[in-house]
Scaffold this active site. Structure first.
Site, mmCIF file in Angstrom:
data_model
loop_
_atom_site.group_PDB
_atom_site.id
_atom_site.type_symbol
_atom_site.label_atom_id
_atom_site.label_comp_id
_atom_site.label_asym_id
_atom_site.label_seq_id
_atom_site.Cartn_x
_atom_site.Cartn_y
_atom_site.Cartn_z
ATOM 1 N N LYS A 31 0.840 -1.202 0.000
ATOM 2 C CA LYS A 31 0.000 0.000 0.000
ATOM 3 C C LYS A 31 0.869 1.244 0.000
ATOM 4 O O LYS A 31 0.682 2.161 -0.807
ATOM 5 C CB LYS A 31 -0.903 -0.030 1.245
ATOM 6 N N ARG A 101 -3.003 3.403 8.601
ATOM 7 C CA ARG A 101 -3.353 2.222 7.798
ATOM 8 C C ARG A 101 -2.211 1.220 7.802
ATOM 9 O O ARG A 101 -1.068 1.561 7.553
ATOM 10 C CB ARG A 101 -3.613 2.648 6.351
ATOM 11 N N GLY A 110 -6.582 -10.005 8.304
ATOM 12 C CA GLY A 110 -6.086 -10.435 9.605
ATOM 13 C C GLY A 110 -5.165 -9.394 10.196
ATOM 14 O O GLY A 110 -4.887 -9.400 11.387
ATOM 15 N N MET A 112 -4.208 -5.408 11.191
ATOM 16 C CA MET A 112 -5.025 -4.422 11.871
ATOM 17 C C MET A 112 -5.832 -3.577 10.898
ATOM 18 O O MET A 112 -5.343 -3.204 9.841
ATOM 19 C CB MET A 112 -4.152 -3.510 12.707
ATOM 20 N N ARG A 340 -3.771 -1.178 -6.355
ATOM 21 C CA ARG A 340 -2.987 -2.417 -6.337
ATOM 22 C C ARG A 340 -3.456 -3.269 -7.502
ATOM 23 O O ARG A 340 -4.521 -3.010 -8.070
ATOM 24 C CB ARG A 340 -3.188 -3.166 -5.025
ATOM 25 N N HIS A 462 -5.614 -31.839 6.037
ATOM 26 C CA HIS A 462 -5.999 -33.098 5.404
ATOM 27 C C HIS A 462 -7.070 -32.855 4.337
ATOM 28 O O HIS A 462 -6.956 -33.332 3.208
ATOM 29 C CB HIS A 462 -6.514 -34.060 6.479
ATOM 30 N N GLU A 762 10.915 -47.584 -14.232
ATOM 31 C CA GLU A 762 10.012 -47.495 -13.078
ATOM 32 C C GLU A 762 10.633 -48.027 -11.804
ATOM 33 O O GLU A 762 9.961 -48.135 -10.778
ATOM 34 C CB GLU A 762 8.738 -48.300 -13.341
ATOM 35 N N SER A 781 10.335 -44.091 -21.061
ATOM 36 C CA SER A 781 9.270 -43.298 -20.465
ATOM 37 C C SER A 781 9.275 -43.590 -18.969
ATOM 38 O O SER A 781 9.233 -44.747 -18.562
ATOM 39 C CB SER A 781 7.922 -43.673 -21.078
ATOM 40 N N GLY A 783 7.700 -44.090 -15.648
ATOM 41 C CA GLY A 783 6.412 -44.291 -14.984
ATOM 42 C C GLY A 783 6.589 -43.786 -13.569
ATOM 43 O O GLY A 783 7.044 -44.497 -12.687
ATOM 44 N N ASN A 785 4.716 -42.902 -11.162
ATOM 45 C CA ASN A 785 3.959 -43.422 -10.018
ATOM 46 C C ASN A 785 4.697 -44.621 -9.427
ATOM 47 O O ASN A 785 5.006 -44.653 -8.244
ATOM 48 C CB ASN A 785 2.550 -43.798 -10.469
ATOM 49 N N CYS A 849 5.189 -40.395 -18.144
ATOM 50 C CA CYS A 849 3.752 -40.549 -18.246
ATOM 51 C C CYS A 849 3.231 -40.720 -16.832
ATOM 52 O O CYS A 849 3.968 -41.082 -15.930
ATOM 53 C CB CYS A 849 3.392 -41.736 -19.115
ATOM 54 N N TYR A 869 9.238 -34.867 -23.380
ATOM 55 C CA TYR A 869 7.796 -34.627 -23.269
ATOM 56 C C TYR A 869 7.297 -35.015 -21.891
ATOM 57 O O TYR A 869 7.961 -35.736 -21.144
ATOM 58 C CB TYR A 869 7.033 -35.424 -24.337
HETATM 59 P P1 ADP Z 1 -7.843 -1.939 3.841
HETATM 60 O O1 ADP Z 1 -6.456 -2.384 3.641
HETATM 61 O O2 ADP Z 1 -8.645 -2.775 4.770
HETATM 62 O O3 ADP Z 1 -8.530 -1.604 2.574
HETATM 63 P P2 ADP Z 1 -7.333 0.855 4.088
HETATM 64 O O4 ADP Z 1 -6.173 1.345 4.841
HETATM 65 O O5 ADP Z 1 -7.198 0.842 2.626
HETATM 66 O O6 ADP Z 1 -7.721 -0.567 4.651
HETATM 67 O O7 ADP Z 1 -8.524 1.776 4.542
HETATM 68 C C1 ADP Z 1 -9.853 1.408 4.783
HETATM 69 C C2 ADP Z 1 -10.776 2.432 4.142
HETATM 70 O O8 ADP Z 1 -10.507 3.733 4.595
HETATM 71 C C3 ADP Z 1 -10.613 2.470 2.640
HETATM 72 O O9 ADP Z 1 -11.877 2.620 2.063
HETATM 73 C C4 ADP Z 1 -9.774 3.694 2.440
HETATM 74 O O10 ADP Z 1 -9.993 4.250 1.173
HETATM 75 C C5 ADP Z 1 -10.250 4.607 3.537
HETATM 76 N N1 ADP Z 1 -9.191 5.548 3.900
HETATM 77 C C6 ADP Z 1 -7.969 5.238 4.351
HETATM 78 N N2 ADP Z 1 -7.235 6.343 4.559
HETATM 79 C C7 ADP Z 1 -8.023 7.383 4.221
HETATM 80 C C8 ADP Z 1 -7.831 8.783 4.197
HETATM 81 N N3 ADP Z 1 -6.680 9.334 4.541
HETATM 82 N N4 ADP Z 1 -8.852 9.559 3.782
HETATM 83 C C9 ADP Z 1 -10.021 8.992 3.416
HETATM 84 N N5 ADP Z 1 -10.261 7.685 3.416
HETATM 85 C C10 ADP Z 1 -9.276 6.881 3.816
HETATM 86 MG MG MG Z 2 3.887 -48.702 -13.804
HETATM 87 MG MG MG Z 3 -7.771 -0.563 1.175
#
Ligand code: ADP
Ligand code: MG
Ligand code: MG
Length: 892
Positions: A31, A101, A110, A112, A340, A462, A762, A781, A783, A785, A849, A869
Site C-alpha cells: 500500500k 493504515r 487479519g 489491523m 494495487r 488433510h 520405473e 518413459s 512411470g 507413479n 507418463c 515430453y
Molecule cells: P484496507 O487495507 O482494509 O482496505 P485501508 O487502509 O485501505 O484498509 O482503509 C480502509 C478504508 O478507509 C478504505 O476505504 C480507504 O480508502 C479509507 N481511507 C484510508 N485512509 C483514508 C484517508 N486518509 N482519507 C479517506 N479515506 C481513507
Molecule cells: Mg507402472
Molecule cells: Mg484498502
C-alpha cells in the site's frame, strides 16, 4: 541514524536505497509503496508518510519497544505533511486529521484495520464543526474515530458501539447512521467515550498508540494464522501508512468508492465499481447502504468521473496490469487512496493478459507468465455463472467465505459425516460433506461427495490435500462456521442450515452459498484461452502428450492440444464386459494352445482399438504399453469363486460335477496367482517373459492396426512400450518377439510401417542401468507413479490411507510425492537414467507418463531434467502446456 519513515514524495530515495521495486514493496509494504508511486506520478493522493516494515520488525524484536529515533522521524514527516496541507495536527483552529493504515508486502486479511479521523477530540471537533460549517460532518467523524479506536486499537468488542447506534437510530427514526442528526451524534460521542475510557484526547497520543497497534497486529493470532495458511513468511513485518484525511462524508458533493480498471470476473475492458455519497472508508464495502454503480458517476459527478477514468488508464499503463483502486471525492475533488493489482477470476486473468498484449501493454511472454497453470485448471472446472453468483450475493445467500483450496464449483445437500455422505450418494443424491476437519477415516465420504467444506484447517490440512488430490472442490478454514454435529446443523451467526439442505461452494474463490446455484462448464475453445495457450506453445520446449486408452479420449486430448499419446494402457481394454471372459480364459489356461485360443479372440478387438487411436493421432506418436498389472486383477476374487462353489454343491437337484471341477480349477489358479505384494510381484514385462503369447498377440494387433491405418491413408506412429523392466535381458527377449512379429506382419501385408520399441523406467535398478537398457530400448518413459513407489519403498494405496497425508501435514515431506515429483530422490534417479540412456543412444526420446505430467511443479522439473515430453490426462494437457512454457521462460 536508520531511516524509519518515508514521506510519500520520497519514494525515489527509498527506491535508490532499496535497489529495486520489489524491495521498496518489502520496505514500505504494498500500500505504502504504491501511494508513494502514485504521488510521484502526479496522481492526486492525500499527503502522508510510511513507517517502514523494518521499524515494525525492530519493534517486535525489541520486545514491543519503538526503535530509537522513530518518533522524531514521524514528527518530522508530520511537519512535512502539515506544510503541504497547510493544516496542523492537533491545532483546533486549522486541524489536520490523518488515517493510520496497515500495509504489508502482501495484502493480508487479519492485519489491523484502519483507523480514520485521527486527531479529533472535543476541542478539535467543535472547532472543525465551525470551520467546515458542517457540524454533522465533524461529529460523524468524531464518533467514527472513537468507535474505530476502541475496537481496532484498544480491542473492544463492536457490539456495545453498535447497540448505542441502534438505540439512536430508533430514537430518531432513521434507517442509517449517515442520517443521524447532529445532536444525536454529539450524544453518541459522549456515550462512546464512556465505554472507551482509554481513548486518548491528545492527538499525538492517538497517533502513537495507533501506530504501535498496527505493529502489534503483525504478531496477532489472526495474522499469524493467515500467514501460516498462505505460506507468507513471518519476518516481513508490516508498514504503517499515516495519511491526510480526505472526506467523502462532507456533504452531498462528496462520495467514496472502489473501482477496478477492468471487470474482475469476466476481464472485460471497462471500469467497474461502486460508490456512496456522503460516506467514508469502509461504508462502500460494508454493505450497510445500497451502493451506486460506477457508471452513474458519469452523470452524478462528471468531472471527477472523467479524471478517474484517466487515472485508471494511467495506472494501468504504469503498472501494466489491471488495478483495484480506492477513491474519495471531497467537495467535487477526486483523491486516490489506494491502488494495487486487482484480484480476478481465472477467466478474467486469461482475457486481460491477452487483451493487454493486443493493446501493446505487455509482451506475449509476460502474458503467458501472468496466468498460472492452476488458473488454467480452474478455468476448465465447472463454475457458477457470474450472474448466479451476483444474484445469490444480492439475495443475501453468501453464507461464508473460507480458504479456496481446491477449485471448481459444487452443489450438494449437507451431510455431516462420511457414512451419511456415502449413503446419500449411493441413493443418488449430490452431497456436500461438511466437517469441522477431516481425517483419514473420512476419505470414503470425501470421495462420495461433490465437494468438501470444513470450518477448521488451512491450505495444507488433510481436507485440502485430499480434495486437491481427487479434484474435489473444497473450501476449508471457515472460522465463522459453527458446526453442531449433535444437532445436525451448521450456522453462521443466526443463519442455520440443517443436514440435508442444499449448499453450493465455489472452490476457486472460497465462497459458500445457501441453496443451489447453476453451474456451467467452461469452453476450452474460448477465444482468449486458445490464444494464450497458442502463445505458450511458442515458448515451451517440452512436448505435451496425453494418456488415453480409447479413440474418443484421443480426440479430446487433441482438442486440448496434445501432440500424441504418451500412454495407452492396453489392459483397460481388457476390462470391458465382452472381453473380460476371454481375458480370464487366457489367464486361466493350463496349456499354451488354450491360451492362444483365447488370445485369438482378443486380437481383433485390440487391433480395432489401436487402429482408432492411430487414425485419431495420425502423424503423432502413440505410445502403447504392453499388459502391465498383476493377472489376479482380471480374475474373480477367491470369495466369489468359493460362493459359486458353495451354491453348486448345495444345489443337489441337478448334477454339477463338471462345473464344480471347473470352479475348483479356477480356484486353484487364483490361489497360484495370489501374491503377498502384487505391486512387487508377477507383473509388467515379467508376464511377457513367462507368457510370450501375450506380447506377441499385442504386437501383432499393433502392427496390423498400423497397416490398416496406413491403408486408410493415415500416418500411424506406434511406439511399443515394455513396462517395469529391471534388466536388459528382459528387453532383449521381449523386443525380439515384437520385432519377429512385426517382420511377419509386414511380410504378410506387404506394407512397411514405422514403429519403435522402448521401455518404461520405473525402478531404481532400471534407472541405474539405463545405459545397458538403452542398448535395446529405443525410447524411455518414466512411470513416475511406480518409480515413486519403488524409490520410497511405499505402496501408494496404503500410504495415502495411513501416513502419507499426515507426513505432509506435519511437514516431514513438503508435498505428497505422488502429486508432485520428489526432486531429490525420484528426480535424482531420472537424471541418472537420462544421462545413462542418452550416452548409450544419443538423442533418444525420453518422457514421463502418469499424473505427475499434469502437475506444474513436476513439469518444471521435467524441463530442467531435459526430457522431451510429459504425458498427462487429457484434461490436464492445457495446464501442462502452460506449465511447460513457464518452465522454459523461467530458465531463460
Ligand atoms: P484496507 O487495507 O482494509 O482496505 P485501508 O487502509 O485501505 O484498509 O482503509 C480502509 C478504508 O478507509 C478504505 O476505504 C480507504 O480508502 C479509507 N481511507 C484510508 N485512509 C483514508 C484517508 N486518509 N482519507 C479517506 N479515506 C481513507
Ligand atoms: Mg507402472
Ligand atoms: Mg484498502
Amino acid at each position: 541514524m536508520k531511516k524509519w519513515v518515508y514521506t510519500f514524495d520520497e519514494v525515489s530515495e527509498a527506491e535508490a536505497l532499496a535497489g529495486d521495486w520489489d524491495s521498496v514493496r518489502g520496505l514500505l509494504g504494498g500500500k505504502g509503496a504504491n501511494l508513494a508511486d502514485m504521488t510521484r506520478l502526479g496522481v492526486p493522493v492525500p499527503p502522508g508518510f510510511t513507517v517502514t516494515t523494518e521499524a515494525c520488525n525492530a519493534y517486535t524484536d525489541a520486545g514491543l519497544s519503538v526503535p530509537e529515533g522513530m518518533w522524531d522521524q514521524v514528527r518530522g514527516a508530520l511537519d512535512h505533511v502539515e506544510e503541504k496541507t497547510g493544516k496542523t495536527f492537533g491545532d483546533p483552529d486549522n486541524p489536520l486529521l490523518v488515517s493510520c493504515r496497515s500495509g504489508a508486502k502482501f495484502s493480508m486479511p487479519g492485519m489491523m484495520d484502519t483507523v480514520l479521523d485521527i486527531g479529533l477530540n472535543h476541542e478539535v471537533a467543535a472547532s472543525l464543526a465551525e470551520i467546515s460549517g458542517d457540524p454533522h460532518f465533524a461529529y460523524d467523524s468524531y464518533r467514527r474515530l472513537i468507535q474505530m479506536y476502541g475496537s481496532v486499537v484498544l480491542g473492544n468488542p463492536d457490539e456495545p458501539y453498535e447497540e448505542i447506534l441502534e438505540e439512536f437510530r430508533t430514537k430518531t427514526g432513521v434507517a442509517t447512521d449517515a442520517e443521524l442528526p447532529t445532536d444525536a451524534l454529539k450524544d453518541i460521542v459522549e456515550r462512546f467515550l464512556k465505554i472507551t475510557p482509554r481513548f486518548p484526547s491528545d492527538p499525538t497520543e492517538q497517533l502513537k498508540l495507533a501506530v504501535e497497534a498496527v505493529f502489534k497486529s503483525w504478531s496477532g493470532k489472526r495474522a499469524v494464522d493467515y500467514r501460516n495458511a498462505s505460506n507468507i513468511p513471518h519476518d516481513l513485518g508490516t508498514a504503517v501508512n499515516v495519511q491526510t484525511m480526505v472526506f467523502g462524508n462532507l456533504g452531498e458533493d462528496c462520495l467514496t468508492g472502489v473501482a477496478m480498471s477492468r471487470h474482475g470476473a469476466t476481464g472485460e475492458n471497462h471500469i467497474e465499481g461502486d460508490y456512496l455519497f456522503n460516506a467514508q472508508g469502509e461504508d462502500v464495502v460494508a454493505g450497510i447502504r445500497a451502493t451506486i454503480h460506477i457508471g452513474e458517476m458519469a452523470n452524478d459527478m462528471p468531472k471527477a468521473y472523467e479524471e478517474l477514468l484517466e487515472i485508471s488508464d494511467q495506472l494501468e499503463n504504469h503498472y501494466r496490469d489491471m488495478q483495484d483502486m480506492e477513491f474519495t471525492v471531497e467537495n467535487g475533488k477526486l483523491w486516490l487512496l489506494q491502488t494495487r493489482d486487482g484480484k480476478r477470476t481465472a477467466q478474467a486473468a486469461v482475457r486481460i493478459a491477452v487483451e493487454m498484449v493486443d493493446q501493446g501493454l505487455i509482451s506475449k511472454e509476460e502474458a503467458v507468465m501472468r496466468v498460472t497453470p492452476d488458473q488454467i485448471d480452474f478455468f476448465l472446472h465447472p463454475q457458477f455463472t457470474v450472474e448466479s453468483r451476483k444474484a445469490a450475493k444480492a439475495a443475501g445467500n453468501l453464507l461464508a467465505e473460507g480458504l479456496n483450496v481446491s477449485p471448481g464449483a459444487a452443489v450438494g445437500v449437507v451431510a455431516f459425516d462420511a457414512d451419511k455422505a456415502v449413503e446419500w450418494a449411493e441413493a443418488g443424491k449430490k452431497v456436500m460433506l461438511v466437517r469441522p476437519e477431516t481425517k483419514p477415516d473420512d476419505v470414503h465420504g470425501m470421495l462420495a461427495a461433490e465437494g468438501i467444506v470444513t470450518s477448521r484447517g488451512g491450505r495444507t490440512s488433510h481436507a485440502a490435500l485430499v480434495a486437491r488430490q481427487f479434484g474435489k472442490p473444497a473450501v476449508v478454514g471457515i472460522a465463522e462456521l459453527d458446526i453442531d454435529l449433535e444437532g445436525r446443523t451448521m450456522s453462521v451467526e443466526d443463519r442455520v442450515i440443517k443436514e440435508g439442505e442444499f449448499v453450493s461452494i465455489e472452490g476457486t474463490s472460497g465462497e459458500v452459498f445457501v441453496g443451489q446455484l447453476p453451474t456451467v462448464v467452461p469452453d476450452i475453445n474460448d477465444r482468449w484461452l486458445s490464444t494464450l495457450l497458442g502463445w505458450a506453445d511458442e515458448f515451451r520446449r517440452l512436448k505435451v502428450l496425453a494418456n488415453a486408452d480409447y479413440p474418443t479420449d484421443a480426440i479430446r486430448a487433441k482438442d486440448y492440444g496434445a501432440e500424441g499419446i504418451g500412454l495407452c494402457r492396453t489392459e483397460h481394454m481388457f476390462f470391458e464386459a465382452e472381453r473380460l471372459p476371454s481375458v480370464q480364459k487366457m489367464i486361466l489356461a493350463d496349456t499354451t494352445e488354450d491360451r492362444q485360443a483365447a488370445l485369438d479372440v482378443l486380437l481383433p478387438m485390440q487391433r480395432e482399438d489401436f487402429r482408432g487411436l492411430f487414425e485419431a493421432m495420425s502423424g503423432m506418436p502413440v505410445i502403447i504399453r504392453m499388459i502391465d498389472p498383476p493377472l489376479h486383477e482380471f480374475l474373480p476374487g477367491q470369495d466369489e469363486l468359493e460362493h459359486e462353489l458353495h451354491d453348486l454343491e448345495e444345489d443337489t437337484a441337478v448334477e454339477h460335477g463338471a462345473e464344480i471341477a471347473e470352479v475348483e480349477r479356477k480356484l486353484g489358479r487364483v490361489d497360484d496367482l495370489h501374491e503377498e505384494n502384487p505391486m512387487l510381484g508377477f507383473r509388467g514385462v515379467r508376464l511377457g517373459i513367462l507368457m510370450p503369447e501375450i506380447p506377441k498377440m499385442q504386437a501383432r494387433a499393433i502392427i496390423e492396426a498400423a497397416c490398416d491405418a496406413k491403408e486408410n491413408g493415415f500416418d500411424p506412429k506406434p511406439e511399443i512400450m515394455i513396462p517395469l523392466s529391471i534388466h536388459v535381458k528382459e528387453l532383449e527377449r521381449v523386443k525380439g518377439l515384437v520385432v519377429d512379429v512385426a517382420k511377419e506382419v509386414t511380410k504378410e501385408r506387404g506394407i512397411e510401417v514405422y514403429y519403435q520399441v522402448g521401455t518404461m523406467v520405473e525402478t531404481p535398478r532400471a534407472a541405474m542401468t539405463a545405459g545397458p537398457l538403452a542398448r535395446e530400448a529405443e525410447f524411455f518413459s518414466f512411470g513416475t507413479n511406480d518409480l515413486t513407489q519403488t524409490t520410497f519403498a511405499i505402496s501408494r494405496d496404503d500410504a495415502e490411507k495411513s501416513f502419507l497425508i499426515q507426513y505432509v501435514e506435519q511437514g516431514i515431506l513438503p508435498v505428497n510425492p505422488f502429486q508432485t515429483l520428489d526432486r531429490l530422490g525420484v528426480g535424482g534417479l531420472i537424471k541418472i537414467a537420462v544421462e545413462g540412456g542418452r550416452t548409450q543412444r544419443p538423442g533418444m526420446e525420453i518422457g514421463i507418463c502418469g499424473e505427475h505430467g499434469g502437475d506444474p511443479d513436476s513439469v518444471a522439473l521435467c524441463h530442467e531434467l531435459g526430457l522431451d515430453y510429459v504425458s498427462c490426462s487429457p484434461f490436464r494437457v492445457p495446464v501442462a502446456r502452460l506449465a511447460a512454457a513457464h518452465a522454459a521462460i523461467d530458465q531463460k
